[in-house]
Scaffold this motif. Structure first.
Motif, mmCIF file in Angstrom:
data_model
loop_
_atom_site.group_PDB
_atom_site.id
_atom_site.type_symbol
_atom_site.label_atom_id
_atom_site.label_comp_id
_atom_site.label_asym_id
_atom_site.label_seq_id
_atom_site.Cartn_x
_atom_site.Cartn_y
_atom_site.Cartn_z
ATOM 1 N N CYS A 1 0.849 -1.198 0.000
ATOM 2 C CA CYS A 1 0.000 0.000 0.000
ATOM 3 C C CYS A 1 0.882 1.245 0.000
ATOM 4 O O CYS A 1 0.668 2.184 -0.778
ATOM 5 N N ARG A 2 1.863 1.249 0.873
ATOM 6 C CA ARG A 2 2.723 2.434 1.011
ATOM 7 C C ARG A 2 3.448 2.732 -0.298
ATOM 8 O O ARG A 2 3.416 3.862 -0.799
ATOM 9 N N GLU A 3 4.086 1.718 -0.864
ATOM 10 C CA GLU A 3 4.873 1.954 -2.076
ATOM 11 C C GLU A 3 3.980 2.262 -3.279
ATOM 12 O O GLU A 3 4.339 3.076 -4.121
ATOM 13 N N ALA A 4 2.833 1.621 -3.355
ATOM 14 C CA ALA A 4 1.918 1.884 -4.474
ATOM 15 C C ALA A 4 1.396 3.314 -4.397
ATOM 16 O O ALA A 4 1.346 4.026 -5.406
ATOM 17 N N ALA A 5 1.031 3.734 -3.191
ATOM 18 C CA ALA A 5 0.460 5.079 -3.030
ATOM 19 C C ALA A 5 1.477 6.155 -3.416
ATOM 20 O O ALA A 5 1.111 7.218 -3.924
ATOM 21 N N LYS A 6 2.761 5.856 -3.211
ATOM 22 C CA LYS A 6 3.787 6.831 -3.605
ATOM 23 C C LYS A 6 3.755 7.068 -5.113
ATOM 24 O O LYS A 6 3.956 8.176 -5.578
ATOM 25 N N ILE A 7 3.528 6.022 -5.878
ATOM 26 C CA ILE A 7 3.452 6.186 -7.340
ATOM 27 C C ILE A 7 2.094 6.768 -7.733
ATOM 28 O O ILE A 7 2.008 7.683 -8.543
ATOM 29 N N MET A 8 1.032 6.241 -7.128
ATOM 30 C CA MET A 8 -0.325 6.660 -7.514
ATOM 31 C C MET A 8 -0.573 8.143 -7.258
ATOM 32 O O MET A 8 -1.271 8.801 -8.022
ATOM 33 N N GLN A 9 -0.005 8.668 -6.153
ATOM 34 C CA GLN A 9 -0.302 10.059 -5.797
ATOM 35 C C GLN A 9 0.159 11.041 -6.867
ATOM 36 O O GLN A 9 -0.395 12.121 -7.006
ATOM 37 N N LYS A 10 1.141 10.657 -7.648
ATOM 38 C CA LYS A 10 1.640 11.550 -8.712
ATOM 39 C C LYS A 10 0.548 11.861 -9.724
ATOM 40 O O LYS A 10 0.468 12.960 -10.239
ATOM 41 N N ARG B 1 -8.577 7.011 4.451
ATOM 42 C CA ARG B 1 -8.617 8.428 4.825
ATOM 43 C C ARG B 1 -7.304 9.132 4.497
ATOM 44 O O ARG B 1 -7.293 10.258 4.008
ATOM 45 N N GLU B 2 -6.201 8.449 4.779
ATOM 46 C CA GLU B 2 -4.898 9.084 4.516
ATOM 47 C C GLU B 2 -4.673 9.327 3.021
ATOM 48 O O GLU B 2 -4.018 10.286 2.640
ATOM 49 N N TYR B 3 -5.191 8.431 2.192
ATOM 50 C CA TYR B 3 -4.905 8.540 0.758
ATOM 51 C C TYR B 3 -6.008 9.258 -0.030
ATOM 52 O O TYR B 3 -5.861 9.468 -1.235
ATOM 53 N N ALA B 4 -7.099 9.603 0.646
ATOM 54 C CA ALA B 4 -8.238 10.208 -0.069
ATOM 55 C C ALA B 4 -7.819 11.474 -0.809
ATOM 56 O O ALA B 4 -8.209 11.694 -1.961
ATOM 57 N N ASP B 5 -6.990 12.288 -0.181
ATOM 58 C CA ASP B 5 -6.546 13.534 -0.819
ATOM 59 C C ASP B 5 -5.704 13.282 -2.055
ATOM 60 O O ASP B 5 -5.475 14.185 -2.853
ATOM 61 N N PHE B 6 -5.185 12.068 -2.189
ATOM 62 C CA PHE B 6 -4.340 11.747 -3.349
ATOM 63 C C PHE B 6 -5.159 11.107 -4.484
ATOM 64 O O PHE B 6 -4.583 10.625 -5.456
ATOM 65 N N GLY B 7 -6.477 11.055 -4.323
ATOM 66 C CA GLY B 7 -7.303 10.434 -5.366
ATOM 67 C C GLY B 7 -7.230 8.921 -5.364
ATOM 68 O O GLY B 7 -7.533 8.265 -6.355
ATOM 69 N N ILE B 8 -6.783 8.354 -4.241
ATOM 70 C CA ILE B 8 -6.635 6.894 -4.159
ATOM 71 C C ILE B 8 -7.736 6.330 -3.256
ATOM 72 O O ILE B 8 -7.933 6.827 -2.144
ATOM 73 N N THR B 9 -8.437 5.318 -3.735
ATOM 74 C CA THR B 9 -9.398 4.640 -2.859
ATOM 75 C C THR B 9 -8.772 3.349 -2.338
ATOM 76 O O THR B 9 -7.946 2.730 -3.016
ATOM 77 N N VAL B 10 -9.150 2.976 -1.120
ATOM 78 C CA VAL B 10 -8.642 1.744 -0.512
ATOM 79 C C VAL B 10 -9.838 0.964 0.033
ATOM 80 O O VAL B 10 -10.564 1.455 0.909
ATOM 81 N N ASN B 11 -10.065 -0.202 -0.510
ATOM 82 C CA ASN B 11 -11.180 -1.039 -0.073
ATOM 83 C C ASN B 11 -10.700 -2.467 0.133
ATOM 84 O O ASN B 11 -9.569 -2.801 -0.226
ATOM 85 N N ALA B 12 -11.561 -3.280 0.700
ATOM 86 C CA ALA B 12 -11.179 -4.683 0.889
ATOM 87 C C ALA B 12 -12.349 -5.608 0.542
ATOM 88 O O ALA B 12 -13.510 -5.261 0.746
#
Lengths: 234, 95
Positions: A112-121, A161-172
């Protein structure tokens, strides 16, 4: 729509393999990983595989570096890789506990952490984690597996919640038992009892899981985040 | 190889394109990144740090984690200015 870049963990067999084949057949670019090479990937020349343990931080960050350089983006991460150990807690070695948390929980966090770093761009991303019905059903004999997945539920809710501002959704998605290696060792009578506790008393199918993931990763699902969807009416 | 300060400043300039309230980089190494006198909010700052981590990895071929326990517990934050961050990254690269 340009081809989506989809990263799936644990693609050697089971649900991971089914997911990889599904998205490859839709024309997506699929990157997979597992500890050993899959035997099915020859049929899909576009498929790229990384041989690694999902909790090996160095190897994982190296892989993400390669993905970032090669594709410049990552649209979807599916954290499917998981291991289980069905045993009474009194008979569960501590090493097993550590191994299960490493793969299931720490691996999921790392990806999640490493993916979000790329996705946030690109201000876009879809992350799907794997929960399990063993958590809400509080299945005896699966204390550690269920606990490692309960942690994933919590991670999913907070990272959403942490990634919402980056346009990333996280679900399970929380699958019911599916006839894969993961449940092969469970006695039949126990399995029947388990299925009785679901609203719909049947084994899950790969398609059931794929259907939920398809929904989570659609562009139109940009208002759906922090959710855990249990199958079978659990 | 490109100087670390230069990498940081380039990433700040890139990031400025997304911002209404831009970071003034005219002070070079003295440019405030975070804390008093800074314009970035914490989410912007996190994103900028990720960009810097990636740019450093691309240039130096080594992955560094900027936000480890050590950085968080230092009395003088290494994240304060371009200069302090640059010094901190150089130390991590040498480790």
């Amino acid at each position: 729509m340009t081809s989506r870049i989809i990263l799936i963990t644990g693609t050697r067999k089971g649900i991971g393999k089914a997911l990889a084949e599904h998205y490859l057949s839709l024309g997506d670019t699929v990157i997979g990983c597992s500890r050993s090479l899959p035997d099915w990937s020859e049929n899909f020349p576009g498929y790229e595989h990384f041989e690694l343990d999902v909790s090996d931080e160095k190897k994982v960050t190296e892989m993400f570096g390669k993905i970032r350089k090669k594709y410049g983006k990552l649209d979807v991460l599916i954290n499917n890789a998981g291991i289980a150990s069905m045993n009474h807690s009194l008979l569960t070695p501590f090493d097993t506990v550590k191994k299960i948390f490493s793969t299931n929980t720490f691996g999921t966090f790392l990806f999640c952490r490493e993916a979000a770093k790329i996705m946030q761009k690109k201000k876009f991303g879809r992350i799907v984690n794997f929960a399990t019905v063993a958590t809400p059903l509080k299945l005896e004999g699966e204390a550690i597996y269920a606990a490692s997945k309960a942690a994933i539920v919590s991670l999913t809710e907070t990272l959403a919640r942490e990634y919402a501002d980056f346009g990333i959704t996280v679900n399970a998605v929380g699958p019911t038992p599916i006839q894969t290696d993961l449940v092969r060792g469970v006695p039949e009578e126990k399995m029947t009892r388990l299925l009785q506790r679901q609203a719909i008393h049947r084994f899950g199918k790969f398609e059931d899981v794929i259907n939920v993931i398809d929904f989570f990763i659609r562009e139109e699902s940009n208002f759906v985040t922090g959710q855990v969807l249990y199958l079978g009416g659990v | 190889m490109k100087d670390v300060s230069k990498i940081i400043l380039e990433q700040v300039e890139d990031y400025n394109e997304l911002l209404d309230d831009k970071v003034d980089t005219s002070a070079g190494d003295e440019t405030v990144l975070f804390g008093r006198g800074g314009v970035l909010d914490s989410v912007d700052f996190v994103r900028l740090l990720v960009d810097i981590e990636q740019a450093v990895a691309d240039e130096y071929g080594k992955h560094i984690a900027l936000t480890n326990e050590k950085a968080m517990s230092q009395k003088n934050s290494p994240f304060r200015t371009v200069g302090t961050l640059s010094e901190y990254i150089k130390k991590l690269l040498e480790e």
